[in-house]
Structures are given as C-alpha cells and as structure tokens.
Design a protein around this motif. Structure first.
Motif, short mmCIF file in Angstrom:
data_model
loop_
_atom_site.label_atom_id
_atom_site.label_comp_id
_atom_site.label_asym_id
_atom_site.label_seq_id
_atom_site.Cartn_x
_atom_site.Cartn_y
_atom_site.Cartn_z
N THR A 66 99.41 98.72 -21.02
CA THR A 66 100.39 99.74 -21.40
C THR A 66 101.11 99.36 -22.69
OG1 THR A 66 102.04 98.64 -20.00
CG2 THR A 66 100.76 100.43 -19.00
N THR A 82 99.04 101.49 -9.85
CA THR A 82 99.82 102.02 -8.74
C THR A 82 99.45 101.36 -7.42
OG1 THR A 82 99.99 104.15 -9.88
CG2 THR A 82 100.49 104.11 -7.52
N SER A 131 94.54 101.84 -13.21
CA SER A 131 95.87 102.24 -12.76
C SER A 131 96.47 101.14 -11.89
CB SER A 131 95.81 103.55 -11.97
OG SER A 131 97.07 103.84 -11.39
N GLN A 181 90.79 101.92 -9.15
CA GLN A 181 91.63 103.00 -9.67
C GLN A 181 91.54 103.11 -11.18
OE1 GLN A 181 95.55 102.29 -7.99
NE2 GLN A 181 94.99 103.37 -6.12
#
Length: 444
Positions: free
Chosen positions: A281, A412, A410, A407
């Motif tokens: 990120t 999460t 990701s 994922q």
C-alpha cells in the motif's frame, strides 16, 4: 493504600517479625539484603537481558529478513513460503521448551547456555553464506530456533528463581532485551545490507550475538533457594510424560496453555507481515522503502515499556489481572487500527501500540506460570507451556500468508485472522484467572 494492600495480597511472604532486642551500636547497622536484592540476582537479570537481546530480539526482526528475501535470494517464492523460515524458528524454539525446562531443573543453566551460544552463533554464520531455500530452512529456521531455545529458557527461568515478590518486574526487565534487540537489529541490518552486503551484515550480527552470549554465560545463575523438582531426577530427564500429566491436572495451567495456544496463532503475524502491508500500500501511505524498514524497529520499541511497566504493575495488582487485558487489547488493536491507516503516522502509531500490548503479553506469561507452579518445577512448567505453543506458532504465519495469496494481496483476511485469534485466546486465559486450583493456593 489500595496499591499497598494489593501488593500484600499478591505476596505469600509473612510480615517480618521485629527483632527481640535492638542491634548494639557497636555492631554494623546494615542488614543483609533480601534474596531479591542480591548482586547475583541483579547480574542474572542483566545477563538474561543480553541473552534475550541477541536471541528473541532477532526473532522479532525476522520481518526485515522476510522483506529482503522476497526481493533478493527468494524472490521467486511466495510470502507464505518464505514465512515458513520464521515459523520453523518459532516452532523449534517453542517445542524445545519442555525438554530444556526439564534439563534445567536437573542440572541448572550453565551447560544449556554454553551449548546454546555455540549453536546460535554457528547458525547465524551459516545463514550468512546460505543461498538456497533449504539452506535457510536448516540454518536460520531449525538451527537458529534451537540455539534461541537453549538460551531463552534458562535465562528467564534463572531470573524467576531469584525473585518472588518482584518476579514479574524482574522478568519484565529481562524480557525487555528482546524488544531492545528488535529495535537494534532491524536498523543495524538495514544499514549494513546497503553498505557491506547481506553476508557481512549477518556475520557482524553473529559477532554481536557472541559477545552477548559470553556475558550471559558469565552472569546468569540460579537462586540460592532453588531446589530441583522431585520429578527432575537427572536419571529421569527424558521422562517428561509424568511431569506433563501432573501439570495438566492443574486446571489453571491447562486453561492458560489453551488460551496461549489460540493467541499464538495470530500474535506474531504483525511482526512478519507489517512490512509487506506497507510495501503493498506504499502509494497510499507514501512511505519510502527505507522508512518502512524502521516500522519493525517501532514495533519493538513499543515492546520495551510494554515489557517493563505492566510487569512492575502486575506485581502490585496481580499478574493474571494484567495478562488478560494485554492480550485482549492486542487483538483489538489489530482489528481496529491495522487496515484503517491513511497516513504514515497512523501505521507507526499502530506499530508502537501493538508492540506495547503484545510485549506485555509475552512478558507476563512466564511470571503467571511461575506463580501457579510448585517450587523446583518452574523450569518444567514454563518449558511445557512453550512446547504446547509450538504447534500453533508453526502454522499461524504460513496460514496468514496463504490467506494473503488466496485473497490476491488483500490483507483483510490476514488481519481478521490475527486479531480474532488473539482476542479468543485472551478470553480463555480470563477463564484461567477465575479457575480454582485446589492443589496450589496462589493468589492471582
């Protein structure tokens, strides 16, 4: 006054009786220090600090290696596969605890520390010349984990034998070495990787570790009143099943072990994957790769006060009374703070807060075990607990990596897995807090 009352409830020592007659003026007015204030006890805390600095401190810095391997030697492998190196470190370290604890109760710390020092330094040197995945598995995964275990357990168990009333404080001071090492090693390695290359950077860390290990061997000793457990006869060191059966007949120890196992599934995930999260990120966080490396240092910097301040407070209000909130807050911090970061300051704040709470959890487990254990069996009990924790620690980080791959990058699922397991583990430990042990009447 409330704190003083809490300290009296926590301590099993009776109040000292006044002397029958005053001390003559001609005699010395200095009294011999209580067992917890002896020079040997203080030296043992210092030696244990250094032992954990160079052992668990490097454990806490594995995220630096994880990121380096992903970009260099092991760039062709997935994060989950690379994470097996660190997970094997944890598994070997935890699994060896039962046997090492039994040997400690029979023979003491010297030979364990000496053997562990040789293995630890050799493993780091072998890591510096390793180029293949299987070589890193053997050197940095298995051999390093064994060396850490042979140094970690005797160090903390020795500290616990010198202290009673202030046992959590002393263990917290010693355990702070792991966080201090977790601050120094990532920064040192990150700078050395750029200036002298991977091989010499790791060899320099081996030299630093050797100096710490030699000092630990010379300073760590058992308390004068520590007597080996009856089940720790040197001729029966291998027979651990009877000792384990006795330990697990204690409902409080059983619940503590179960809760610690569940929490261990997710407790170390931030240490392994926070750099991968930042790199994934980075456009949003606007953190440079150099700054990202320092997140591991920030994570461990939070663990320094996290291992000392709660441990000191635990000696006043109860060890279990702080262990449960520390674990619970660690899980809450992961679920509420990790994925909502929008600016660099917030991810750094999460790293420091999680380092504080998880550091408190790690520092308070040992005094809790020692508190509900009979004298002379502390080493066996602490080692047995870590042996049980070995298996969830082995699968926790690779499972998180598998969730990350499934994922498609990701985080999460990884974050949910980490936070929820730590919270559930804290609730089981809460049950241990209120469990009644009819054999050992020790306040919590």
């Amino acid at each position: 006054m409330a704190l003083q009352a809490g300290a009296q409830r926590e301590t099993s020592f009776p109040s000292p009786k006044p002397p029958s007659s005053p001390i003559p003026m001609s005699s010395t007015t200095s009294q011999s220090p209580p067992p917890e204030c002896t020079f040997r006890a203080q030296l043992t805390v210092f030696g244990a600090f250094l032992a954990l600095f160079c052992t668990f401190g490097q454990f806490n810095a594995f995220g630096t290696f994880q990121t380096w391997y992903a970009a260099h030697q092991l760039h062709h492998l997935s994060p989950s596969t690379i994470a097996w190196i660190g997970s094997l470190q944890l598994w070997v370290f935890f699994f060896s605890g039962g046997f090492i604890g039994r040997v400690f109760d029979a023979f003491g710390p010297f030979w364990l520390l000496t053997t562990g020092s040789v293995i630890l330094v050799a493993s780091i040197i072998l890591t510096s010349v390793a180029t293949q995945y299987y070589q890193l598995i053997l050197a940095q995964g298995i051999l390093f984990g064994l060396g850490v275990g042979l140094l970690f357990y005797p160090s903390l168990i020795s500290v616990s034998t010198h202290f009673n009333k202030y046992r959590a404080t002393a263990l917290g001071l010693a355990a702070a070495g792991s966080s201090a090492g977790g601050v120094v090693y990532p920064i040192m390695l990150q700078q050395l990787f750029k200036s002298v290359g991977f091989g010499w950077a790791v060899r320099i860390s081996a030299l630093l570790s050797a100096l710490c290990c030699i000092t630990a061997i010379l300073t760590i000793s058992c308390g004068p009143s520590y007597n080996p457990c009856k089940s720790s006869d040197p001729s029966k060191v291998i027979g651990m099943w009877a000792s384990a059966r006795i330990a697990f007949s204690d409902i409080r120890f059983t619940l503590l072990a179960i809760g610690s196992c569940i929490a261990a599934l997710g407790l170390f995930i931030p240490y392994f994957y926070i750099l991968d999260f930042v790199n994934a990120t980075s456009p949003e966080l606007a953190l440079s790769p150099t700054t990202a490396f320092y997140l591991i240092a920030a994570l461990n910097a939070g663990g320094i006060p996290g291992r000392i301040a709660p441990a000191y407070l635990a000696d006043v209000i109860g060890r279990f009374n702080l262990l449960v909130p520390a674990a619970f807050f660690s899980g809450v911090a992961v679920l509420s703070m990790w994925l909502v970061q929008k600016v660099p300051a917030l991810i750094i704040a999460f790293a420091v807060l999680y380092g504080f709470s998880s550091g408190a959890f790690v520092a308070l487990i040992n005094p809790c075990v020692a508190q509900i254990s009979e004298k002379g069996c502390v080493g066996s009990r602490i080692g047995l607990l870590y042996t049980v924790i070995a298996f969830p620690s082995l699968i926790g980080n690779p499972a998180a990596g598998a969730l990350l791959s499934r994922q498609h990058g990701s985080f999460t699922g990884l974050v949910a897995f980490s936070g929820s397991t730590v919270i559930v583990g804290s609730l089981v430990i809460l049950a241990a807090r209120f469990a009644v042990d009819k054999r050992i009447c020790t306040r919590v």
